[in-house]
Design a protein around this motif. Structure first.
Motif, short mmCIF file in Angstrom:
data_model
loop_
_atom_site.label_atom_id
_atom_site.label_comp_id
_atom_site.label_asym_id
_atom_site.label_seq_id
_atom_site.Cartn_x
_atom_site.Cartn_y
_atom_site.Cartn_z
N ASP A 1 21.54 69.44 4.00
CA ASP A 1 21.45 70.81 4.50
C ASP A 1 22.36 71.68 3.62
OD1 ASP A 1 21.82 73.26 5.87
OD2 ASP A 1 21.16 72.31 7.74
N ILE A 2 21.75 72.31 2.63
CA ILE A 2 22.53 73.05 1.62
C ILE A 2 23.27 74.26 2.22
CG2 ILE A 2 22.33 74.38 -0.55
CD1 ILE A 2 22.17 71.35 -1.01
N PRO A 3 22.61 75.07 3.05
CA PRO A 3 23.38 76.20 3.64
C PRO A 3 24.60 75.71 4.42
CG PRO A 3 21.02 76.53 3.99
CD PRO A 3 21.18 75.14 3.42
N ALA A 4 24.44 74.57 5.14
CA ALA A 4 25.58 74.05 5.91
C ALA A 4 26.68 73.55 4.98
CB ALA A 4 25.11 72.93 6.85
N ALA A 5 26.29 72.93 3.87
CA ALA A 5 27.30 72.46 2.89
C ALA A 5 28.06 73.66 2.33
CB ALA A 5 26.62 71.68 1.77
N LYS A 6 27.30 74.69 1.98
CA LYS A 6 27.94 75.90 1.42
C LYS A 6 28.91 76.51 2.42
CE LYS A 6 24.62 77.84 -1.84
NZ LYS A 6 23.50 78.77 -1.95
N ALA A 7 28.44 76.61 3.67
CA ALA A 7 29.29 77.22 4.71
C ALA A 7 30.57 76.42 4.90
CB ALA A 7 28.51 77.32 6.01
N ALA A 8 30.49 75.10 4.67
CA ALA A 8 31.68 74.26 4.83
C ALA A 8 32.53 74.25 3.56
CB ALA A 8 31.25 72.84 5.20
N GLY A 9 32.09 74.99 2.54
CA GLY A 9 32.84 75.07 1.28
C GLY A 9 32.72 73.81 0.45
N ILE A 10 31.63 73.07 0.62
CA ILE A 10 31.44 71.81 -0.12
C ILE A 10 30.43 72.01 -1.24
CG2 ILE A 10 30.61 69.42 0.08
CD1 ILE A 10 31.77 69.40 2.92
N THR A 11 30.83 71.62 -2.45
CA THR A 11 29.95 71.71 -3.62
C THR A 11 28.95 70.56 -3.57
OG1 THR A 11 31.72 72.69 -4.92
CG2 THR A 11 30.00 71.55 -6.17
N VAL A 12 27.74 70.80 -4.06
CA VAL A 12 26.72 69.74 -4.14
C VAL A 12 26.19 69.70 -5.57
CG1 VAL A 12 24.52 68.88 -3.25
CG2 VAL A 12 26.07 70.13 -1.71
N SER A 13 26.08 68.49 -6.12
CA SER A 13 25.46 68.35 -7.45
C SER A 13 24.35 67.32 -7.39
CB SER A 13 26.52 67.93 -8.49
OG SER A 13 27.05 66.66 -8.16
N ASN A 14 23.46 67.33 -8.39
CA ASN A 14 22.37 66.34 -8.44
C ASN A 14 22.27 65.71 -9.83
OD1 ASN A 14 21.25 68.45 -9.91
ND2 ASN A 14 19.26 68.34 -8.91
N THR A 15 21.19 64.99 -10.10
CA THR A 15 21.08 64.29 -11.40
C THR A 15 19.73 64.59 -12.07
OG1 THR A 15 20.14 62.30 -10.39
CG2 THR A 15 22.53 62.36 -10.62
N ALA B 1 21.77 55.70 -15.80
CA ALA B 1 22.00 57.08 -16.29
C ALA B 1 22.25 58.03 -15.12
CB ALA B 1 20.80 57.54 -17.11
N MET B 2 21.56 57.81 -14.01
CA MET B 2 21.79 58.66 -12.83
C MET B 2 23.22 58.51 -12.34
SD MET B 2 18.18 57.83 -10.93
CE MET B 2 18.53 58.53 -9.32
N GLY B 3 23.68 57.27 -12.30
CA GLY B 3 25.04 57.00 -11.82
C GLY B 3 26.08 57.66 -12.72
N PHE B 4 25.88 57.51 -14.05
CA PHE B 4 26.86 58.10 -14.96
C PHE B 4 26.81 59.64 -14.90
CE2 PHE B 4 26.73 53.79 -16.93
CZ PHE B 4 28.09 53.51 -16.75
N ASP C 1 29.85 62.18 -14.27
CA ASP C 1 30.15 63.39 -15.08
C ASP C 1 30.40 64.58 -14.15
OD1 ASP C 1 29.64 61.99 -17.37
OD2 ASP C 1 27.72 62.96 -17.81
N ASN C 2 29.55 64.69 -13.15
CA ASN C 2 29.65 65.84 -12.24
C ASN C 2 30.96 65.83 -11.46
OD1 ASN C 2 27.31 67.71 -12.23
ND2 ASN C 2 26.19 65.79 -12.10
N ILE C 3 31.33 64.65 -10.94
CA ILE C 3 32.57 64.66 -10.14
C ILE C 3 33.80 64.76 -11.04
CG2 ILE C 3 31.60 63.64 -8.02
CD1 ILE C 3 32.98 61.02 -8.79
N ALA C 4 33.67 64.23 -12.28
CA ALA C 4 34.80 64.38 -13.22
C ALA C 4 35.02 65.85 -13.50
CB ALA C 4 34.51 63.63 -14.53
N ASP C 5 33.94 66.59 -13.77
CA ASP C 5 34.05 68.04 -13.98
C ASP C 5 34.77 68.66 -12.79
OD1 ASP C 5 32.63 68.09 -16.33
OD2 ASP C 5 30.76 68.82 -15.45
N PHE C 6 34.30 68.30 -11.60
CA PHE C 6 34.84 68.92 -10.39
C PHE C 6 36.34 68.67 -10.25
CE2 PHE C 6 35.92 69.09 -5.93
CZ PHE C 6 35.38 70.32 -5.57
N PHE C 7 36.75 67.41 -10.43
CA PHE C 7 38.17 67.10 -10.24
C PHE C 7 39.05 67.64 -11.38
CE2 PHE C 7 36.40 63.81 -7.30
CZ PHE C 7 36.95 64.37 -6.15
N GLU C 8 38.40 68.02 -12.50
CA GLU C 8 39.16 68.67 -13.60
C GLU C 8 39.17 70.19 -13.42
OE1 GLU C 8 37.29 67.26 -17.20
OE2 GLU C 8 37.75 65.19 -16.63
N GLY C 9 38.61 70.64 -12.31
CA GLY C 9 38.64 72.08 -12.01
C GLY C 9 37.51 72.86 -12.66
#
Ligand code: DGY
Length: 323
Positions: A84-98, A300-303, A307-315
């Motif tokens: 539920d993307i609107p609910a994720a946004k409202a909770a301030g949670i980022t979502v990424s895909n592959t 490749a999906m896993g990597f 990549d996405n969470i590495a970006d996130f934790f690096e700000g």
């Protein structure tokens, strides 16, 4: 610095799991069974990142947690209609895909379904295995050829374009596309594709119809009774997108009344508990959501998630941020 705490909702390819534990404090779902809404709710207070898949139904209820610790859902897969993307946004949670990494293999499984449905490969396989094959004869299991036919592609994103490439260059198929936005001529010209304004036009003229649009509310039952009525009686429908795009009851009626000639499905409503009626049709090819299921792509999906969470934790903004 303490490592971010990560929850991985299903077992991933070994190479990715091994790489992950070097950088993160990881909890794997050893049972490899979908987590419940309550388990997800609890996880939101414990983990910095949660890495779900299509089998996780992440409804607005999951986000009803005070001060969630989780800041990112790194989805393993390109489709995200299970979140539920609107609910994720409202909770301030980022979502990424592959995206990208699974386009080739999903296009390959689309062609697999087209060929299997057109050439009655499922029926043939069942006949051989059951010991009922009586040998070659001119009228035996006659299908239809795909070479030179018209393929209608609904949703002309990355996967749709890969399907067009294979169908056009491999099988000389004529490509008709329908897409929400206008596709540039530079892209259409690559496969000599013609974009139509509405689905009806595509349905009326196509021998094969392949769905490559996103799932979710916007495309819920995009293919239903009215759409089946527009299709040729010889049409073959292929769905590698999401189950909810097709109305099962309408599909079953269309098969029963021979409004279309066959269907190839890799995705279903309510997976894995699919409508048992579908199994009664010899001309329904049913695959267990195998679109991205190759070693190369699943790694490749896993990597890509890493990549996405590495970006996130690096700000940084994750490269595949969808919300
Ligand atoms: C995808 O990537 O969307 C596949 O269908 C698996 O979720």
């Amino acid at each position: 610095m303490t490592k971010p705490k990560i929850l991985v909702s299903r077992r991933w390819p070994e190479a990715v799991e091994t790489a992950m534990v070097e950088k993160y404090d990881v909890t794997f779902n050893i049972k490899d069974k979908p987590l419940s809404t309550n388990e997800f709710k609890d996880a939101l207070s414990i983990y910095d990142a949660i890495l779900p898949t299509v089998t996780d139904k992440i409804s607005s209820e999951v986000f009803r947690v005070k001060n969630p610790r989780t800041k990112i859902f790194g989805n393993y897969g390109v489709g995200f209609s299970h979140i539920d993307i609107p609910a994720a946004k409202a909770a301030g949670i980022t979502v990424s895909n592959t995206p990208d990494v699974l386009s080739d293999c999903t296009a390959d499984i689309t062609l697999t379904l087209m060929l299997m449905a057109a050439r009655r490969a499922g029926e043939g396989e069942r006949e051989v295995r059951s010991g009922n094959w009586e040998g070659w004869r001119p009228r035996h299991l006659i299908g239809t050829r795909i070479t030179g036919k018209t393929l209608g592609i609904i949703g002309f994103g990355r996967i749709g374009r890969e399907v067009a490439k294979r169908a056009h260059f491999g099988f000389g198929m004529k490509i008709v596309v329908q897409n929400r936005s206008k596709i540039g001529n530079d892209i259409l010209i690559r496969t000599n594709a013609h974009q139509v304004d509405n689905i009806d036009e595509l349905l009326e003229t196509s021998d094969f119809i392949s769905l490559h649009c996103p799932g979710g509310d916007d495309n819920h039952h995009l293919i239903s009774t009215k759409q089946f009525k527009k299709m040729k009686n010889s049409a073959i429908l292929i769905n590698t997108a999401r189950g909810e795009v097709v109305d099962d009851n309408a599909l079953i009626l269309a098969l029963k009344s021979k409004e279309i000639s066959a269907v190839g499905l890799d995705v279903f409503n309510n997976e894995p508990n699919i409508n048992p009626e579908l199994m009664k049709f010899e001309n329904a090819i049913l695959l267990p959501h195998l679109g991205s299921a190759t070693q190369e792509t699943r790694e490749a999906m896993g990597f890509r998630v890493l990549d996405n969470i590495a970006d996130f934790f690096e700000g940084k903004v994750p490269r595949d941020k969808v919300a």
